[in-house]
Design a protein around this motif. Structure first.
Motif, mmCIF file in Angstrom:
data_model
loop_
_atom_site.group_PDB
_atom_site.id
_atom_site.type_symbol
_atom_site.label_atom_id
_atom_site.label_comp_id
_atom_site.label_asym_id
_atom_site.label_seq_id
_atom_site.Cartn_x
_atom_site.Cartn_y
_atom_site.Cartn_z
ATOM 1 N N GLY A 26 5.728 0.121 -23.104
ATOM 2 C CA GLY A 26 5.123 -0.154 -21.803
ATOM 3 C C GLY A 26 4.538 1.100 -21.171
ATOM 4 O O GLY A 26 3.433 1.072 -20.619
ATOM 5 N N LEU A 27 5.255 2.228 -21.252
ATOM 6 C CA LEU A 27 4.742 3.479 -20.704
ATOM 7 C C LEU A 27 3.507 3.947 -21.459
ATOM 8 O O LEU A 27 2.573 4.502 -20.863
ATOM 9 C CB LEU A 27 5.824 4.557 -20.749
ATOM 10 C CG LEU A 27 6.984 4.396 -19.757
ATOM 11 C CD1 LEU A 27 8.027 5.469 -19.977
ATOM 12 C CD2 LEU A 27 6.481 4.442 -18.320
ATOM 13 N N LEU A 82 10.493 -0.020 -23.049
ATOM 14 C CA LEU A 82 10.079 0.955 -22.045
ATOM 15 C C LEU A 82 9.027 1.899 -22.607
ATOM 16 O O LEU A 82 7.999 2.165 -21.953
ATOM 17 C CB LEU A 82 11.296 1.748 -21.571
ATOM 18 C CG LEU A 82 11.016 2.890 -20.577
ATOM 19 C CD1 LEU A 82 10.479 2.327 -19.269
ATOM 20 C CD2 LEU A 82 12.272 3.716 -20.342
ATOM 21 N N ALA A 83 9.249 2.416 -23.822
ATOM 22 C CA ALA A 83 8.318 3.381 -24.406
ATOM 23 C C ALA A 83 6.960 2.743 -24.658
ATOM 24 O O ALA A 83 5.913 3.347 -24.387
ATOM 25 C CB ALA A 83 8.896 3.933 -25.709
ATOM 26 N N PHE A 122 15.935 -1.869 -25.173
ATOM 27 C CA PHE A 122 15.366 -1.556 -23.860
ATOM 28 C C PHE A 122 14.452 -0.339 -23.934
ATOM 29 O O PHE A 122 13.362 -0.325 -23.354
ATOM 30 C CB PHE A 122 16.483 -1.303 -22.846
ATOM 31 C CG PHE A 122 16.001 -0.888 -21.484
ATOM 32 C CD1 PHE A 122 15.487 -1.816 -20.598
ATOM 33 C CD2 PHE A 122 16.037 0.454 -21.106
ATOM 34 C CE1 PHE A 122 15.024 -1.434 -19.346
ATOM 35 C CE2 PHE A 122 15.577 0.848 -19.861
ATOM 36 C CZ PHE A 122 15.067 -0.098 -18.980
ATOM 37 N N PHE A 123 14.891 0.695 -24.659
ATOM 38 C CA PHE A 123 14.065 1.892 -24.782
ATOM 39 C C PHE A 123 12.743 1.583 -25.484
ATOM 40 O O PHE A 123 11.691 2.113 -25.099
ATOM 41 C CB PHE A 123 14.814 2.982 -25.546
ATOM 42 C CG PHE A 123 13.972 4.194 -25.837
ATOM 43 C CD1 PHE A 123 13.752 5.149 -24.866
ATOM 44 C CD2 PHE A 123 13.368 4.359 -27.072
ATOM 45 C CE1 PHE A 123 12.961 6.257 -25.119
ATOM 46 C CE2 PHE A 123 12.575 5.458 -27.335
ATOM 47 C CZ PHE A 123 12.375 6.413 -26.353
#
Length: 606
Positions: free
Chosen positions: A343-344, A340-341, A336-337
């Motif tokens: 995507g950010l 997320l990273a 998940f991280f």
């Protein structure tokens, strides 16, 4: 009086201490970027993904073909550049001269280039900043060394008729070009890089308000659009000679620069193992500005604190669940991280990538190691406990084989039960000092214990001066009835050996009475959740106890069931049926006198 912490409280304190260590180490390692080299290599692979180049950015390359036709670059007349600019005309929106055109060469060539630049206001060429190190003062009055103090600026000779921008490049410590220096400050005056000046000129021509990204010391993180060789490259000589139609450069941003290895304008880049020419880096910087793809780094203090707290909370969760679930949680969190990273980063925010997953993984490994050590300690504790009841060699063998599971509660098993009691102990204890009684008792109990263990039996309990042992529980034991009989004979023989010692020492002698029975009984952990004993209960046990109670000094009484299983290997004297307390029917009993002689080998003679 302050009470001592319970085991549960101690366990909680240990967990909290370990969690605090995880939090502190995560914060320190992340905040100080201790493993920055690995962090950079990882983010290079994850964050730098080609997104397609802008076809309106083209490179006019001073390549090997151009060098062969015109000669070494340092010998060129500036007329060559003037010819190129006249050929391009005003088709391009911006022409970027990624060249060091300092000082004068031949007057006519220099003038020709000056005139060409004067005719075209859309040309920008390179300047160069010379830095030195000086002592400077912060606002609070403290002194520091400023390694980027601008000492002088080398300007191109035609700077008065064209736009300029500095071409200084500042690779990271590993030599990789991850950031672009867009601005520099000189006595309050903002200087712009070649790429940023070209971007401003393009925006001005198209009525666009330039967007200056958030910079760190004038630097912008480069989000590369293409790899080396992705942008369209047209040889310098082909354009100058009129071999290509200049209309292909209409509304384009044209970068003129070195594109040959021998010109020493190549750099390592994060999105490729190949080196990239400086003109291609300018193209990527300009496209990043146009696309507004310049992710900014998240505040390191905030990120470090968040990573540390989350790593600590996840570790606490690891300690509450089983290792298999811990691994699953670790995979879910790191996956998940990662999404997320990435995507950010696509959205414009750069998170340090390595540290959080690293400590999530290390926390998982630490929790699994803790579980393993706790299990090993518990296993040792159980092993040490069983060694008090079962022969140590039996425990070691069970530990090696892994057959270590013992069910809580009771189970029905076929067992042999042995009771042994010291005859005459009570009147003896009334006439001896307590320490003498303890000395005699310990010696006899040591004898009974060693005899039980030497034959693979389980010491069930001591009952005052009596001893209870079971055979074939909790683990299967071969020939368990005979081994119970052998234990009784060993006890009697050992008692005879030490009887004379105490007769001489204390003037007292004692002997044993032994009873043995076999059959089915309930065996297991009997008691409650916080206090239990491993023992056997049932009629088989009661009968063995009654046999021991009826045995005379030095006598071993066995039941009919025991005799039937070992009759070929022992010698006995039938006692007959005797009544036993608590039994409605009499029990046929035998007095064990010894072991039968071993059979002699025979041989057939022809």
């Amino acid at each position: 009086m302050q009470s001592r912490p319970t085991e549960q409280q101690k366990s909680l304190y240990v967990k909290l201490a370990e969690t605090l260590v995880i939090v502190l180490v995560t914060f320190v390692v992340c905040f100080f970027n201790i493993i920055s080299s690995f962090e950079k290599l990882l983010t290079d692979r994850l964050y730098q993904k080609p997104r397609g180049i802008n076809n309106k950015i083209k490179i006019v390359a001073i390549d090997m073909r151009t060098l062969r036709e015109i000669g070494a670059m340092g010998t060129w007349s500036r007329q060559v550049y003037a010819d190129l600019l006249d050929t391009l005309g005003d088709y391009p929106d911006v022409i970027i001269m990624d060249l060091m055109l300092f000082g004068e060469m031949d007057a006519s060539g220099d003038q020709a280039l000056r005139d060409a630049c004067a005719r075209n206001p859309d040309i920008v060429t390179g300047s160069y900043i010379n830095y030195n190190s000086v002592y400077s003062y912060r606002e609070d009055g403290t002194v520091y060394i400023d390694n980027y103090n601008i000492e002088t600026i080398d300007e191109p000779f035609m700077a008065d008729v064209c736009q300029t921008g500095f071409v200084n490049s500042l690779p990271d410590t590993d030599g990789v070009m991850r950031t672009a220096l867009l601005t520099a400050d000189r006595d309050g005056q903002q200087l712009c890089s070649l790429s940023y000046r070209a971007y401003q000129m393009y925006c001005e021509k198209h009525g666009i308000t330039p967007n200056l990204p958030r910079l760190e010391n004038g630097r912008m993180n480069i989000q590369y659009a293409g790899k080396p060789g992705d942008y369209e490259v047209i040889p310098f000589c082909s354009v100058r000679n009129g071999e290509v139609d200049p209309r292909i450069f209409n509304d384009c941003i044209v970068v003129v620069g070195a594109y040959a290895t021998g010109l020493y304008d190549q750099y390592a880049v994060p999105n490729s193992s190949d080196l990239m020419y400086g003109c291609e880096i300018h193209a990527n910087i300009i496209q990043a500005l146009l696309d507004q793809k310049y992710p900014v780094r998240a505040n390191r203090l905030t990120v470090s604190a968040v990573y540390a707290v989350l790593a600590g909370l996840i570790y606490l969760l690891y300690r509450r669940i089983r290792p298999g679930f811990s691994i699953a949680l670790m995979l879910v969190v790191t996956g998940f991280f990662s999404l997320l990273a990435i995507g950010l980063n696509d959205g414009g925010l750069v998170l340090p990538f390595l540290y959080f997953p690293l400590f999530v993984i290390l926390g998982c490994a630490l929790s699994i190691l803790h579980s393993y050590l706790a299990a090993a300690a518990e296993k040792k504790k159980i092993s040490d406990t069983f060694k008090k009841y079962v022969a140590p060699q039996v425990v070691e063998e069970i530990t090696k084989s892994g057959g270590y599971s013992i069910r809580l509660g009771g189970e029905s098993r076929e067992i042999a039960v042995l009771f042994v009691d010291i005859r005459g102990f009570t009147p003896m204890s009334e006439n001896l000092a307590p320490e003498q009684v303890v000395d005699i008792l310990n010696s006899y109990l040591e004898l009974t214990t060693n005899s039980i263990f030497n034959n693979g039996g389980t010491l069930d309990k001591f009952i005052g001066d009596a001893t209870m042992a079971v055979f074939n529980a909790p683990f299967d034991l071969d020939d368990y009835v005979f081994k119970a009989v052998k234990t009784a004979l060993d006890i009697v023989a050992g008692g005879d050996a030490i009887e004379s010692k105490f007769l001489e020492k204390y003037g007292r002698s004692v002997g044993f009475g032994v009873g043995i029975n076999c059959g089915r009984a309930v065996v297991g952990n009997i008691g409650c959740s916080f206090r239990m004993d491993y023992t056997a209960i049932g009629d088989t046990v009661n009968t063995a106890a009654r046999l021991e109670a009826n045995a005379k000094r030095g006598q071993v009484l066995i039941s009919e069931e025991v005799y039937q299983k070992v009759k070929d290997r022992v010698t006995v004297e039938p006692i007959g049926a005797i009544p036993l307390k608590g039994k409605s029917n009499s029990v046929f009993v035998y007095s064990l006198t010894g072991l039968a002689d071993a059979p002699q080998d025979t041989m057939d003679i022809a």
